[in-house]
Motif scaffolding. Structure first.
Motif, mmCIF file in Angstrom:
data_model
loop_
_atom_site.group_PDB
_atom_site.id
_atom_site.type_symbol
_atom_site.label_atom_id
_atom_site.label_comp_id
_atom_site.label_asym_id
_atom_site.label_seq_id
_atom_site.Cartn_x
_atom_site.Cartn_y
_atom_site.Cartn_z
ATOM 1 N N PRO A 8 0.936 -1.209 -0.251
ATOM 2 C CA PRO A 8 -0.366 -0.095 -0.234
ATOM 3 C C PRO A 8 0.468 1.496 0.302
ATOM 4 C CG PRO A 8 0.209 -0.926 2.282
ATOM 5 C CD PRO A 8 0.673 -1.695 1.567
ATOM 6 N N LEU A 9 2.055 1.077 0.084
ATOM 7 C CA LEU A 9 2.833 2.709 0.644
ATOM 8 C C LEU A 9 4.699 1.699 -0.393
ATOM 9 C CD1 LEU A 9 2.475 3.602 4.038
ATOM 10 C CD2 LEU A 9 1.260 4.671 2.081
ATOM 11 N N GLN A 10 5.379 2.653 -0.386
ATOM 12 C CA GLN A 10 6.704 2.363 -0.803
ATOM 13 C C GLN A 10 7.147 1.430 0.502
ATOM 14 O OE1 GLN A 10 8.332 5.640 -2.955
ATOM 15 N NE2 GLN A 10 10.560 3.969 -3.224
ATOM 16 N N VAL A 11 6.921 2.146 1.844
ATOM 17 C CA VAL A 11 7.302 1.343 2.789
ATOM 18 C C VAL A 11 7.310 0.793 3.774
ATOM 19 C CG1 VAL A 11 8.825 3.949 2.971
ATOM 20 C CG2 VAL A 11 7.012 3.638 4.456
ATOM 21 N N ALA A 12 6.017 -0.054 3.058
ATOM 22 C CA ALA A 12 4.748 -1.163 3.761
ATOM 23 C C ALA A 12 4.698 -2.150 2.663
ATOM 24 C CB ALA A 12 3.861 -0.528 4.424
ATOM 25 N N ARG A 13 4.873 -3.345 3.109
ATOM 26 C CA ARG A 13 4.636 -4.356 3.082
ATOM 27 C C ARG A 13 3.644 -5.653 2.774
ATOM 28 N NH1 ARG A 13 8.808 -2.842 2.176
ATOM 29 N NH2 ARG A 13 10.293 -4.218 3.718
ATOM 30 N N VAL A 14 2.828 -6.470 2.858
ATOM 31 C CA VAL A 14 1.944 -7.560 3.507
ATOM 32 C C VAL A 14 2.139 -8.666 2.559
ATOM 33 C CG1 VAL A 14 -0.184 -7.596 4.129
ATOM 34 C CG2 VAL A 14 0.245 -5.138 4.812
ATOM 35 N N ASP A 15 2.377 -9.347 2.922
ATOM 36 C CA ASP A 15 2.855 -10.931 2.722
ATOM 37 C C ASP A 15 2.074 -11.892 3.183
ATOM 38 O OD1 ASP A 15 4.703 -10.442 0.855
ATOM 39 O OD2 ASP A 15 5.837 -9.822 2.090
ATOM 40 N N LEU A 16 0.587 -12.362 2.299
ATOM 41 C CA LEU A 16 -0.092 -13.549 2.664
ATOM 42 C C LEU A 16 -0.415 -14.240 1.815
ATOM 43 C CD1 LEU A 16 -3.210 -11.741 2.538
ATOM 44 C CD2 LEU A 16 -2.258 -11.221 3.967
ATOM 45 N N THR A 17 -0.055 -15.864 3.012
ATOM 46 C CA THR A 17 0.119 -17.028 2.132
ATOM 47 C C THR A 17 -0.970 -18.205 2.510
ATOM 48 O OG1 THR A 17 1.578 -17.608 4.338
ATOM 49 C CG2 THR A 17 2.975 -17.004 2.080
ATOM 50 N N SER A 18 -1.397 -18.783 1.913
ATOM 51 C CA SER A 18 -2.519 -19.687 2.236
ATOM 52 C C SER A 18 -1.771 -21.802 1.950
ATOM 53 C CB SER A 18 -3.348 -19.117 1.747
ATOM 54 O OG SER A 18 -4.943 -19.802 2.478
ATOM 55 N N SER A 19 -2.521 -22.048 2.149
ATOM 56 C CA SER A 19 -2.138 -23.426 1.503
ATOM 57 C C SER A 19 -3.380 -24.556 2.650
ATOM 58 C CB SER A 19 -0.286 -23.939 1.353
ATOM 59 O OG SER A 19 -0.944 -24.813 3.001
ATOM 60 N N ARG A 20 -3.047 -25.445 0.860
ATOM 61 C CA ARG A 20 -4.370 -27.132 1.643
ATOM 62 C C ARG A 20 -3.748 -28.206 0.903
ATOM 63 N NH1 ARG A 20 -9.190 -29.967 1.127
ATOM 64 N NH2 ARG A 20 -10.242 -30.145 3.413
ATOM 65 N N LYS A 21 -2.660 -29.169 1.654
ATOM 66 C CA LYS A 21 -2.640 -30.223 1.504
ATOM 67 C C LYS A 21 -2.843 -31.323 1.721
ATOM 68 C CE LYS A 21 2.141 -28.595 1.962
ATOM 69 N NZ LYS A 21 2.667 -28.249 1.518
ATOM 70 N N THR A 22 -1.796 -32.674 1.531
ATOM 71 C CA THR A 22 -1.826 -33.366 2.130
ATOM 72 C C THR A 22 -0.164 -34.147 1.913
ATOM 73 O OG1 THR A 22 -2.381 -35.485 0.259
ATOM 74 C CG2 THR A 22 -3.702 -34.913 1.500
ATOM 75 N N SER A 23 0.177 -34.614 3.336
ATOM 76 C CA SER A 23 1.719 -34.602 3.815
ATOM 77 C C SER A 23 1.063 -36.309 4.615
ATOM 78 C CB SER A 23 2.728 -33.481 4.931
ATOM 79 O OG SER A 23 1.679 -33.674 5.737
ATOM 80 N N ASP A 66 2.542 -11.381 7.557
ATOM 81 C CA ASP A 66 4.100 -10.450 7.389
ATOM 82 C C ASP A 66 3.798 -9.183 7.256
ATOM 83 O OD1 ASP A 66 6.538 -11.079 8.522
ATOM 84 O OD2 ASP A 66 6.705 -10.019 6.360
ATOM 85 N N PHE A 67 3.235 -8.367 8.152
ATOM 86 C CA PHE A 67 3.432 -7.186 7.455
ATOM 87 C C PHE A 67 5.072 -6.509 7.625
ATOM 88 C CE2 PHE A 67 3.149 -3.120 9.358
ATOM 89 C CZ PHE A 67 3.046 -2.150 8.341
ATOM 90 N N ALA A 68 5.326 -6.376 6.897
ATOM 91 C CA ALA A 68 6.729 -5.737 7.001
ATOM 92 C C ALA A 68 6.693 -3.829 7.166
ATOM 93 C CB ALA A 68 7.572 -5.569 5.779
ATOM 94 N N TYR A 69 7.352 -2.479 7.958
ATOM 95 C CA TYR A 69 7.564 -1.345 7.131
ATOM 96 C C TYR A 69 8.678 -0.879 7.653
ATOM 97 C CZ TYR A 69 6.661 3.313 7.905
ATOM 98 O OH TYR A 69 6.445 4.572 7.733
ATOM 99 N N ASP A 70 9.507 -0.319 6.628
ATOM 100 C CA ASP A 70 10.878 -0.181 6.870
ATOM 101 C C ASP A 70 10.871 1.294 7.420
ATOM 102 O OD1 ASP A 70 11.514 -2.064 5.336
ATOM 103 O OD2 ASP A 70 10.745 -0.517 3.593
ATOM 104 N N LEU A 71 11.571 1.478 8.710
ATOM 105 C CA LEU A 71 11.860 3.074 9.336
ATOM 106 C C LEU A 71 13.125 3.128 8.627
ATOM 107 C CD1 LEU A 71 11.998 1.881 13.087
ATOM 108 C CD2 LEU A 71 10.017 2.750 11.032
ATOM 109 N N SER A 72 13.668 3.153 7.490
ATOM 110 C CA SER A 72 14.928 3.777 7.104
ATOM 111 C C SER A 72 15.165 2.983 6.065
ATOM 112 C CB SER A 72 16.322 4.015 8.012
ATOM 113 O OG SER A 72 16.791 3.363 8.552
ATOM 114 N N GLU A 73 16.320 3.611 5.442
ATOM 115 C CA GLU A 73 17.547 2.353 4.077
ATOM 116 C C GLU A 73 17.214 1.122 4.865
ATOM 117 O OE1 GLU A 73 19.473 4.584 1.708
ATOM 118 O OE2 GLU A 73 18.323 5.450 0.779
ATOM 119 N N GLN A 74 18.329 1.348 6.048
ATOM 120 C CA GLN A 74 18.744 0.233 6.785
ATOM 121 C C GLN A 74 18.116 -0.338 7.644
ATOM 122 O OE1 GLN A 74 19.605 2.955 7.235
ATOM 123 N NE2 GLN A 74 20.658 3.405 5.532
#
Length: 396
Positions: free
Chosen positions: A285-300, A317-325
């Motif tokens: 949604p923003l250059q400094v913010a990312r949301v990664d969503l994963t989902s699965s259903r399978k047998t093992s 997982d929500f990630a936010y860049d406070l700075s370049e580092q």
């Protein structure tokens, strides 16, 4: 040589390699340390993780015992090119040491190679063999036998692609082979030795400049040789349809859904036939913010407990860049494992916080906390686990 001396030796040796690499790096702060070896580039790396684990062996809460764990991971990547083709050879070791549980100390090793062959603009082939010496911690398997179980595995992954990126249609043929053999506790582990052969064919059709629909047909052959577990031998057949997109700077992902059938050769065990899916989506949604969503259903594989495990999982997982580092992460994951034929159902919820600080573009320091809680219909399988860790790792 003592275990402590061995860790020091590893650290000192790879610190020297990193120092040499830094001296020969293409750009001190823009590229990973690299050592030129004729026509090959060698990238030495190292990761050090120090963590406090409240329940490293996933024991029921009343019997849980904490431990400090040190994991040292030296690695090296060799990379070379010949014309349009690229070749790599990689090695990594994970040296783990538990405070108070020396019998659980381990040295895992991973050898991997790959050849990326580009025949022309439309056809390419990737072949990647691997050899691993690894282990399952106490409590990591569906049935906790109270021991650490060592194994070795030999594998090969391949992918043939026909159709240039951006073309209207593309065909991808995937294949893999994995042979896992346990090396200790034979009375308890010989029934878990297995060979898995997986093949799949996918056809992609571009409907928008950066969006493609696809269909996929796959079959996995899972074979056991020991008389105790031979009736687990069978096939998993998959018929999937999906979409993959990188439509805008804000969103990208892949999602596929379809029918999965798991059938055993002997007919002694029941066949599973039902829906299966796998997806991952990134929303920025923003250059400094990312949301990664994963989902699965399978047998093992249930490895002796029931017929098979029907697993479903969802994570964010929500990630936010406070700075370049500096980057902060907050994540949550929920997983459910239903052991067919045994009546056991496990539900695990995990929360986590993480912070990364990029000391160099190739060197990252991190702090992480995770809190896991597994409930189960089997009272011997429920547990709570908290892990706090600090790390320093090089990224190739």
């Amino acid at each position: 040589m003592s275990k402590k001396s061995m860790i020091v030796k590893y650290a000192a040796g790879y610190a020297c390699l990193l120092a040499v690499g830094m001296a020969h790096a293409v750009s001190e702060d823009s590229a990973a340390p690299v050592v030129r070896l004729g026509g090959m580039d060698a990238y030495p790396g190292i990761s050090v993780v120090e963590k406090n684990d409240s329940n490293p062996f996933r024991l029921p809460n009343a019997t849980a015992t904490s431990s400090n764990v040190t994991i040292l991971s030296p690695s090296v990547l060799l990379q070379g090119k010949k014309g349009a083709d690229e070749y790599t050879v990689a090695y990594r070791a994970d040296v783990g040491r538990f405070s108070g549980f020396s019998a659980d100390n381990y040295v895992d090793q991973n050898f991997q190679g790959s050849a990326n062959l580009n025949f022309n603009a439309s056809a390419s082939l990737r072949i990647a063999p691997e050899y691993k010496l690894g282990h399952d911690d106490r409590g990591a398997l569906p049935v906790n036998n109270g021991l650490r179980n060592d194994w070795k595995s030999t594998g090969l992954v391949s992918a043939f692609k026909y159709g240039a990126e951006g073309s209207q249609g593309r065909i991808v043929l995937d294949g893999s082979y994995l042979d896992r053999q346990y090396q200790n506790n034979p009375t308890l582990t010989k029934g878990m030795n297995r060979k898995t052969t997986d093949v799949a064919a996918s056809f992609y059709y571009r409907v928008l400049p950066k969006t493609s629909l696809f269909v996929q047909v796959g079959n996995a052959r899972i074979a056991y040789a020991d008389p105790v577990s031979v009736n687990y031998t069978g096939n998993e057949q998959r018929y999937m349809a999906g979409v993959t997109w990188d439509a805008t700077a804000q969103t990208s992902g892949t999602f596929k859904i379809g029918q999965l059938q798991k059938k055993f050769d002997t007919g002694v065990r029941p066949t599973f036939k039902g829906s299966s899916w796998e997806g991952n989506v990134r929303w920025s949604p923003l250059q400094v913010a990312r949301v990664d969503l994963t989902s699965s259903r399978k047998t093992s594989e249930s490895l002796g407990l029931g017929n098979y495990i029907l697993s479903s999982s969802n994570a964010a997982d929500f990630a936010y860049d406070l700075s370049e580092q500096t980057t902060l992460h907050a994540n949550v994951a929920k997983a459910s494992d239903n052991f067919s034929g045994s009546g056991r159902v496990d539900n695990t919820t995990t929360y986590g916080l993480k912070g990364d600080y990029r000391i160099r573009k190739w060197l990252v320091g991190g702090v992480e906390y995770s809190d896991a809680n597994r409930t189960s219909t089997d009272t011997n399988s429920l547990f709570k686990r908290k892990i706090f860790s600090v790390s320093l790792r090089s990224e190739l």
